[in-house]
Design an enzyme around this catalytic site. Structure first.
Site, PDB file in Angstrom:
ATOM      1  N   LYS A  22       0.833  -1.211   0.000  1.00  0.00           N
ATOM      2  CA  LYS A  22       0.000   0.000   0.000  1.00  0.00           C
ATOM      3  C   LYS A  22       0.869   1.262   0.000  1.00  0.00           C
ATOM      4  CE  LYS A  22      -2.481   2.693   3.449  1.00  0.00           C
ATOM      5  NZ  LYS A  22      -1.337   3.412   3.985  1.00  0.00           N
ATOM      6  N   ASN A  23       1.848   1.313   0.905  1.00  0.00           N
ATOM      7  CA  ASN A  23       2.595   2.562   1.047  1.00  0.00           C
ATOM      8  C   ASN A  23       3.502   2.856  -0.140  1.00  0.00           C
ATOM      9  OD1 ASN A  23       1.307   3.074   3.415  1.00  0.00           O
ATOM     10  ND2 ASN A  23       3.013   2.509   4.747  1.00  0.00           N
ATOM     11  N   ARG A  93      -4.506  10.053   3.495  1.00  0.00           N
ATOM     12  CA  ARG A  93      -3.438  10.934   3.926  1.00  0.00           C
ATOM     13  C   ARG A  93      -2.385  11.130   2.824  1.00  0.00           C
ATOM     14  NH1 ARG A  93      -1.074  13.421   7.777  1.00  0.00           N
ATOM     15  NH2 ARG A  93       1.181  13.479   7.810  1.00  0.00           N
ATOM     16  N   CYS A 117      -5.311   8.081   8.605  1.00  0.00           N
ATOM     17  CA  CYS A 117      -5.441   7.583   9.972  1.00  0.00           C
ATOM     18  C   CYS A 117      -5.158   8.675  10.990  1.00  0.00           C
ATOM     19  CB  CYS A 117      -4.460   6.429  10.194  1.00  0.00           C
ATOM     20  SG  CYS A 117      -4.976   4.931   9.379  1.00  0.00           S
ATOM     21  N   ARG A 122      -0.035  15.068  12.838  1.00  0.00           N
ATOM     22  CA  ARG A 122       0.833  14.567  11.757  1.00  0.00           C
ATOM     23  C   ARG A 122       1.199  15.744  10.861  1.00  0.00           C
ATOM     24  NH1 ARG A 122      -1.531   8.798   9.741  1.00  0.00           N
ATOM     25  NH2 ARG A 122       0.513   8.630   8.769  1.00  0.00           N
ATOM     26  N   PRO A 123       2.176  16.563  11.323  1.00  0.00           N
ATOM     27  CA  PRO A 123       2.539  17.759  10.568  1.00  0.00           C
ATOM     28  C   PRO A 123       3.215  17.410   9.237  1.00  0.00           C
ATOM     29  CG  PRO A 123       4.060  17.414  12.401  1.00  0.00           C
ATOM     30  CD  PRO A 123       3.005  16.361  12.515  1.00  0.00           C
ATOM     31  N   ILE A 124       3.249  18.384   8.323  1.00  0.00           N
ATOM     32  CA  ILE A 124       3.980  18.171   7.062  1.00  0.00           C
ATOM     33  C   ILE A 124       5.093  19.214   6.897  1.00  0.00           C
ATOM     34  CG2 ILE A 124       2.104  16.953   5.858  1.00  0.00           C
ATOM     35  CD1 ILE A 124       1.630  19.632   4.307  1.00  0.00           C
ATOM     36  N   ASP A 125       5.572  19.733   8.033  1.00  0.00           N
ATOM     37  CA  ASP A 125       6.606  20.776   7.965  1.00  0.00           C
ATOM     38  C   ASP A 125       7.860  20.308   7.230  1.00  0.00           C
ATOM     39  OD1 ASP A 125       6.662  19.167  10.472  1.00  0.00           O
ATOM     40  OD2 ASP A 125       8.595  20.164  10.736  1.00  0.00           O
ATOM     41  N   GLN A 126       8.216  19.026   7.373  1.00  0.00           N
ATOM     42  CA  GLN A 126       9.439  18.541   6.708  1.00  0.00           C
ATOM     43  C   GLN A 126       9.252  18.407   5.190  1.00  0.00           C
ATOM     44  OE1 GLN A 126      12.465  18.265   8.442  1.00  0.00           O
ATOM     45  NE2 GLN A 126      11.080  19.311   9.873  1.00  0.00           N
ATOM     46  N   ASP A 305       3.519   0.546  12.231  1.00  0.00           N
ATOM     47  CA  ASP A 305       2.259   0.005  11.716  1.00  0.00           C
ATOM     48  C   ASP A 305       1.975  -1.400  12.259  1.00  0.00           C
ATOM     49  OD1 ASP A 305       1.855   2.316  10.347  1.00  0.00           O
ATOM     50  OD2 ASP A 305       2.293   1.518   8.361  1.00  0.00           O
ATOM     51  N   ARG A 397      -9.023   0.277   3.587  1.00  0.00           N
ATOM     52  CA  ARG A 397      -8.078   1.216   2.971  1.00  0.00           C
ATOM     53  C   ARG A 397      -6.768   0.497   2.637  1.00  0.00           C
ATOM     54  NH1 ARG A 397      -6.284   5.123   6.734  1.00  0.00           N
ATOM     55  NH2 ARG A 397      -4.790   5.368   5.064  1.00  0.00           N
TER      56      ARG A 397
HETATM   57  C1  UD1 Z   1       4.153   6.720   6.630  1.00  0.00           C
HETATM   58  C2  UD1 Z   1       3.242   5.562   6.336  1.00  0.00           C
HETATM   59  C3  UD1 Z   1       2.565   5.068   7.605  1.00  0.00           C
HETATM   60  C4  UD1 Z   1       3.611   4.774   8.680  1.00  0.00           C
HETATM   61  C5  UD1 Z   1       4.574   5.946   8.856  1.00  0.00           C
HETATM   62  C6  UD1 Z   1       5.734   5.625   9.770  1.00  0.00           C
HETATM   63  C7  UD1 Z   1       2.585   6.004   4.083  1.00  0.00           C
HETATM   64  C8  UD1 Z   1       1.511   6.408   3.151  1.00  0.00           C
HETATM   65  N1  UD1 Z   1       2.269   5.978   5.378  1.00  0.00           N
HETATM   66  O1  UD1 Z   1       3.333   7.771   7.144  1.00  0.00           O
HETATM   67  O2  UD1 Z   1       1.841   3.890   7.306  1.00  0.00           O
HETATM   68  O3  UD1 Z   1       2.948   4.546   9.904  1.00  0.00           O
HETATM   69  O4  UD1 Z   1       5.127   6.322   7.584  1.00  0.00           O
HETATM   70  O5  UD1 Z   1       6.442   4.534   9.297  1.00  0.00           O
HETATM   71  O6  UD1 Z   1       3.669   5.651   3.671  1.00  0.00           O
HETATM   72  N2  UD1 Z   1       6.702  14.221  11.028  1.00  0.00           N
HETATM   73  C9  UD1 Z   1       6.936  15.548  11.297  1.00  0.00           C
HETATM   74  N3  UD1 Z   1       6.955  16.425  10.257  1.00  0.00           N
HETATM   75  C10 UD1 Z   1       6.742  16.053   8.968  1.00  0.00           C
HETATM   76  C11 UD1 Z   1       6.505  14.688   8.702  1.00  0.00           C
HETATM   77  C12 UD1 Z   1       6.486  13.793   9.756  1.00  0.00           C
HETATM   78  O7  UD1 Z   1       7.141  15.930  12.448  1.00  0.00           O
HETATM   79  O8  UD1 Z   1       6.768  16.894   8.073  1.00  0.00           O
HETATM   80  C13 UD1 Z   1       6.689  13.244  12.144  1.00  0.00           C
HETATM   81  C14 UD1 Z   1       5.337  12.545  12.293  1.00  0.00           C
HETATM   82  O9  UD1 Z   1       4.445  13.304  13.074  1.00  0.00           O
HETATM   83  C15 UD1 Z   1       5.735  11.243  12.932  1.00  0.00           C
HETATM   84  C16 UD1 Z   1       7.100  10.951  12.312  1.00  0.00           C
HETATM   85  O10 UD1 Z   1       7.579  12.185  11.803  1.00  0.00           O
HETATM   86  O11 UD1 Z   1       5.887  11.427  14.321  1.00  0.00           O
HETATM   87  C17 UD1 Z   1       7.091   9.932  11.193  1.00  0.00           C
HETATM   88  O12 UD1 Z   1       6.090  10.274  10.259  1.00  0.00           O
HETATM   89  P1  UD1 Z   1       6.211   9.894   8.705  1.00  0.00           P
HETATM   90  O13 UD1 Z   1       7.323   8.929   8.512  1.00  0.00           O
HETATM   91  O14 UD1 Z   1       6.235  11.147   7.929  1.00  0.00           O
HETATM   92  O15 UD1 Z   1       4.829   9.162   8.466  1.00  0.00           O
HETATM   93  P2  UD1 Z   1       3.912   9.254   7.200  1.00  0.00           P
HETATM   94  O16 UD1 Z   1       4.721   9.509   5.974  1.00  0.00           O
HETATM   95  O17 UD1 Z   1       2.750  10.145   7.506  1.00  0.00           O
END
Ligand code: UD1
Length: 427
Positions: A22-23, A93, A117, A122-126, A305, A397
């Site tokens: 899926k991912n 997401r 989920c 779950r920020p996207i700042d990075q 996961d 999903r």
């Molecule tokens: C992806 C997976 C999800 C899995 C997760 C961790 C997909 C579609 N989903 O989610 O199934 O549980 O990886 O292996 O591939 N974070 C920040 N800022 C950012 C991005 C992330 O602080 O800009 C933090 C998140 O809040 C979290 C950590 O980094 O604490 C890891 O998140 P991330 O690896 O980005 O997870 P996803 O890509 O959302």
């Protein structure tokens, strides 16, 4: 509002074939936009997150043709908008991957703030840090995130936190940026490597995926390509836990054993017996379930996961286990549902103390998110009696044909759709 009805207590036996990851799929589908041409994607899982991604591509002007049940031909030549339809974005997401691919191809993109989920903030700042480092600007308005910048110029980007999503998005945005991009402190999950391999199939020059540093030399143009998605590590792990908890004997096929090592290692410590083949593992459990401590970490650590799934297994272990969630702030919500089954789990922030109990009782339950939902299914398979799990759309999903696969292993599970009149009354 459909549900599963599960009669527990039967050991699972037989073979199960694992679907595409899926991912990886939800990143590779948006990545086809970069081709501006025809791609053939094989081993796509038949799950609702994939359906949502395909619908987005179709609504944006891509020509999509199903070649067989798991193979799609996608021609993104005629994609004619850089705004992803809001109503489709909210369903998943990973719609944020369209930001990276639209920015990479057209120099701009807009998506609504991601759904998916609910595991806490779950920020996207990075993701945005990567885009702005390449020279783009970003803005958030009325729930929509927009990025814009042309030409993008390669940059050295050090991520503050290891993020799967930000790593993928940075790769998507930079494959056609001018010069060299270096990404440091990146995620190393198998699907990161899969996305990089797909980008290279389309003419990109991405090296180092699977290590801490990824180097991307920008190319002027990408092209279409054929690609087969890797098997789903978490779906495989789910059936491995189901085999172990029910004391069954299951051959989990179409997998890459190396991707399962962090999961296999913990399951063996918990009493499972695992035989490894080239593209399969056989899981049985000759003795009792034993307590182990688990901490979730970025790959190659134990995957977050799988956390709800291993917690369910440890509910039936002899002794006390400590499960620590190292990635997300709020990933123990499902524990309330397990309490209804008689589990003994105390949660304090990111730590769960799991005291093994002799058995789980059946109960009506609600799937709060994808993997939590799968964990409840596994718990119900081990319970002595009939359980009901509501809100299974979360589970669908990410799991292809879960009912059919479990029934083939001897499970007593059926899916019940709420009748139309009742559904109508609900509004
Ligand atoms: C992806 C997976 C999800 C899995 C997760 C961790 C997909 C579609 N989903 O989610 O199934 O549980 O990886 O292996 O591939 N974070 C920040 N800022 C950012 C991005 C992330 O602080 O800009 C933090 C998140 O809040 C979290 C950590 O980094 O604490 C890891 O998140 P991330 O690896 O980005 O997870 P996803 O890509 O959302």
């Amino acid at each position: 509002m459909d549900k599963f009805i599960i009669g527990g207590g039967r050991p699972l036996t037989g073979e199960v074939t694992i679907s595409g990851a899926k991912n990886a799929a939800v990143a590779i589908l948006p990545a086809t936009i970069l081709a501006g041409g025809k791609c053939v994607i094989e081993n796509l899982p038949d799950i609702s997150d994939v359906a949502a991604s395909v619908r987005i591509l179709h609504e944006m002007g891509a020509a999509v043709r199903m070649l067989d049940r798991t193979t799609l031909e996608i021609d993104t030549t005629r994609v004619d908008t850089t705004v992803v339809p809001d109503h489709l974005c909210r369903q998943m997401r990973a719609s944020y991957y369209f930001l990276g691919s639209l920015l990479g191809r057209f120099g701009e993109g807009t998506v609504s703030m991601p759904g998916g989920c609910d595991l806490g903030p779950r920020p996207i700042d990075q993701h945005l840090k990567a885009f702005t480092s390449l020279g783009a600007t970003d803005s958030v308005e009325y729930g929509m995130v927009s990025v814009k910048g042309e030409p993008l110029v390669g940059a050295h980007i050090f991520f503050d936190t290891v993020s799967v999503g930000a790593t993928v998005n940075a790769m998507l945005a930079s494959v056609m940026a001018e010069g060299m991009t270096v990404l440091e402190n990146v995620a190393k999950e198998p699907h990161i490597v899969d996305v990089a391999n797909f980008l290279n199939t389309m003419g990109a020059d991405v090296r180092g995926a699977g290590t801490d540093v990824i180097k991307i030399r920008g190319v002027e143009k990408m092209h279409g390509g054929d690609y087969s998605i890797i098997p789903d590590q978490i779906e495989a792990g789910t059936y491995m836990v189901a085999a172990a908890i029910t004391g069954g004997n299951v051959l989990v096929k179409n997998i890459i054993p190396k991707h399962l090592e962090p999961i296999s290692a913990k399951l063996e410590r918990a009493g499972a017996f695992i035989e490894e083949y080239d593209e399969a593992v056989r899981v049985s459990r000759p003795g009792p379930i034993m307590s182990v401590n688990v901490k979730t970490m970025p790959h190659p650590g134990f995957p977050t996961d799988m956390q709800p799934l291993i917690t369910v297994l440890l509910c039936l272990a002899e002794g006390t286990s400590i499960v620590t969630e190292g990635i997300f702030e709020n990933r123990f919500r499902y524990v309330e549902e397990l309490h209804r089954m008689g589990a003994n789990i105390q949660v304090d922030g990111r730590v769960a103390v799991v005291e093994g109990v002799g058995g789980l009782q059946p109960a009506p339950m609600r799937a709060s998110d994808l993997r939590a939902g799968a964990a409840l299914v596994v718990a119900a398979l081990a319970a002595d009696g009939t359980s009901e799990i509501d809100e299974i759309e979360h589970i669908e999903r990410g799991y292809e044909c879960m009912v059919e696969k479990l029934v083939a292993l001897g499970a007593d599970i059926r899916r019940v759709s709420r009748p139309a009149e009742t559904r109508a009354k609900a509004f």
